[in-house]
Design an enzyme around this catalytic site. Structure first.
Site, short mmCIF file in Angstrom:
data_model
loop_
_atom_site.label_atom_id
_atom_site.label_comp_id
_atom_site.label_asym_id
_atom_site.label_seq_id
_atom_site.Cartn_x
_atom_site.Cartn_y
_atom_site.Cartn_z
N ARG A 241 56.08 42.67 40.29
CA ARG A 241 57.37 42.07 39.95
C ARG A 241 58.45 42.17 41.03
O ARG A 241 59.22 41.22 41.18
CB ARG A 241 57.86 42.65 38.61
CG ARG A 241 57.09 42.07 37.44
CD ARG A 241 57.27 42.85 36.19
NE ARG A 241 56.57 44.12 36.26
CZ ARG A 241 56.51 45.00 35.27
NH1 ARG A 241 57.13 44.75 34.13
NH2 ARG A 241 55.83 46.12 35.41
N ASP B 251 40.67 44.23 39.68
CA ASP B 251 41.17 45.33 38.85
C ASP B 251 40.72 45.12 37.40
O ASP B 251 41.52 44.77 36.54
CB ASP B 251 42.71 45.34 38.97
CG ASP B 251 43.37 46.41 38.12
OD1 ASP B 251 42.70 47.39 37.75
OD2 ASP B 251 44.58 46.27 37.84
N THR C 156 48.46 55.56 33.31
CA THR C 156 49.84 56.07 33.38
C THR C 156 50.61 55.81 32.09
O THR C 156 51.72 56.30 31.91
CB THR C 156 50.59 55.46 34.57
OG1 THR C 156 50.35 54.06 34.58
CG2 THR C 156 50.15 56.06 35.88
N ASP D 150 31.76 51.75 30.69
CA ASP D 150 30.67 51.46 29.74
C ASP D 150 29.53 52.41 30.07
O ASP D 150 29.68 53.33 30.88
CB ASP D 150 30.25 49.98 29.90
CG ASP D 150 29.80 49.38 28.58
OD1 ASP D 150 28.92 49.99 27.93
OD2 ASP D 150 30.29 48.30 28.19
N LYS E 257 38.74 47.57 35.81
CA LYS E 257 38.59 48.92 35.23
C LYS E 257 37.34 49.02 34.35
O LYS E 257 37.42 49.31 33.15
CB LYS E 257 39.83 49.32 34.43
CG LYS E 257 41.12 49.34 35.26
CD LYS E 257 42.29 49.87 34.43
CE LYS E 257 43.58 49.83 35.20
NZ LYS E 257 44.11 48.49 35.48
N LYS F 73 45.57 41.49 44.07
CA LYS F 73 44.94 42.20 42.96
C LYS F 73 44.79 41.25 41.77
O LYS F 73 45.78 40.71 41.27
CB LYS F 73 45.77 43.41 42.54
CG LYS F 73 45.12 44.23 41.42
CD LYS F 73 45.92 45.47 41.09
CE LYS F 73 47.05 45.23 40.14
NZ LYS F 73 46.67 44.90 38.76
O1 C5P Z 1 54.87 44.34 38.51
P1 C5P Z 1 54.43 45.70 38.96
O2 C5P Z 1 54.84 46.01 40.38
O3 C5P Z 1 54.82 46.78 37.99
O4 C5P Z 1 52.85 45.59 38.97
C1 C5P Z 1 52.03 46.69 39.10
C2 C5P Z 1 50.61 46.28 38.88
O5 C5P Z 1 49.79 47.43 38.90
C3 C5P Z 1 50.35 45.58 37.54
O6 C5P Z 1 49.30 44.62 37.75
C4 C5P Z 1 49.88 46.71 36.65
O7 C5P Z 1 48.99 46.26 35.64
C5 C5P Z 1 49.14 47.57 37.65
N1 C5P Z 1 49.04 48.98 37.30
C6 C5P Z 1 50.13 49.78 37.01
N2 C5P Z 1 49.96 51.09 36.68
C7 C5P Z 1 48.74 51.62 36.66
C8 C5P Z 1 47.63 50.85 36.98
C9 C5P Z 1 47.82 49.52 37.30
O8 C5P Z 1 51.26 49.31 37.05
N3 C5P Z 1 48.60 52.88 36.40
#
Ligand code: C5P
Length: 252
Positions: free
Chosen positions: A223, A67, A131, A72, A69, A40
């Site tokens: 992460r 990603d 979220t 517009d 998003k 992603k």
């Molecule tokens: O590090 P982590 O597992 O939290 O990464 C989740 C990924 O998904 C990040 O790139 C974050 O920006 C993305 N994301 C999220 N929640 C959302 C939409 C996207 O954590 N609602």
């Protein structure tokens, strides 16, 4: 549309390539290609590095979820979506709150552009409610509804307008699957191990096993892999959880 509907557990794992720059991103691509289903690429990496990061992932034979998003006026989003088709990404997303016309024009433009290029269309996902927003944030913006109701409402509109799926928080998976059917793609971030306390900013989490069992098609993990002592082992452990979740889905 691209056929991404593999039931291979690792194919359902999307790695959030939230790297600081090109070199770091390349080292993650080198390490994890073949062990995750997709990379992603988000706003930060794409803005600093540009389309070459997508090309680098593709050269390794891996898939890309762009990603960015998009949100517009319909014409602008449709043209940006055509540019995403030009990069041959496998999945990208737009904000459902851009409205039915924006979604429909984008989906149609993507199909026409892919046909012209002789390639398969990428999966178009809709983002419903970020979220990071809760009910009082919605009230402040001027929406007299709850996040749960708005997520379902926007997802239904996105489906009716031709989107192939949604990005959804773990807590929305069950209701979305119930209301939108089996073919609608659900991609879920916010995945954390059930065994360890959450130490970062993700609040409404599920484990990979729970998310897949609840009906997610893909999970996005950053992460928990990036910050693991041994990222490849963490990746394999999550793929195993996905396999276990799929087995439980089958047994329901
Ligand atoms: O590090 P982590 O597992 O939290 O990464 C989740 C990924 O998904 C990040 O790139 C974050 O920006 C993305 N994301 C999220 N929640 C959302 C939409 C996207 O954590 N609602």
């Amino acid at each position: 549309m691209k056929n991404i509907s593999s039931r291979e557990p690792a194919d359902k794992l999307i790695f959030a390539l939230d790297a600081a720059g090109y070199e770091e991103a390349l080292s993650w691509i080198e390490l994890l290609s073949g062990h995750v289903g997709m990379f992603k690429v988000g706003k930060e990496l794409f803005t600093s590095v540009g389309p070459k990061i997508v090309e680098s992932i593709k050269q390794k034979g891996s898939r890309v979820f762009l990603d960015l998003k998009f949100h517009d006026i319909p014409n602008t989003v449709a043209r940006a979506a055509e540019a995403a088709v030009g990069l041959n990404v496998d999945m990208f997303n737009i904000h459902a709150s851009g409205g039915a016309r924006m979604i429909r024009e984008t989906v149609d433009a993507v199909a026409a552009c892919a046909e012209k290029r002789g390639i398969e269309s990428p999966v178009v996902l809709a983002v419903t409610v970020l979220t990071s927003l809760n009910n009082s944030d919605l009230a402040e913006i001027g929406f007299e509804t709850t996040t749960n109701d708005l997520v379902l409402r926007l997802a239904k509109m996105a489906q009716k307008s031709g989107a192939s799926g949604v990005v959804a928080s773990p807590q929305d998976i069950v209701a979305l699957r119930r209301d939108l059917g089996e073919d609608f793609v659900i991609v879920t971030p916010g995945i954390r191990s059930a065994d360890e306390p959450v130490k970062d900013d993700q609040k409404r989490t599920l484990s990979a096993f729970e998310a897949i069992q609840a009906g997610a098609d893909y999970i996005v993990v950053g992460r928990p892999i990036r910050q693991a002592k041994d990222p490849l082992t963490a990746c394999r452990r999550i793929s195993q959880e996905i396999a276990d979740g799929l087995a439980c889905q089958n047994s329901i």
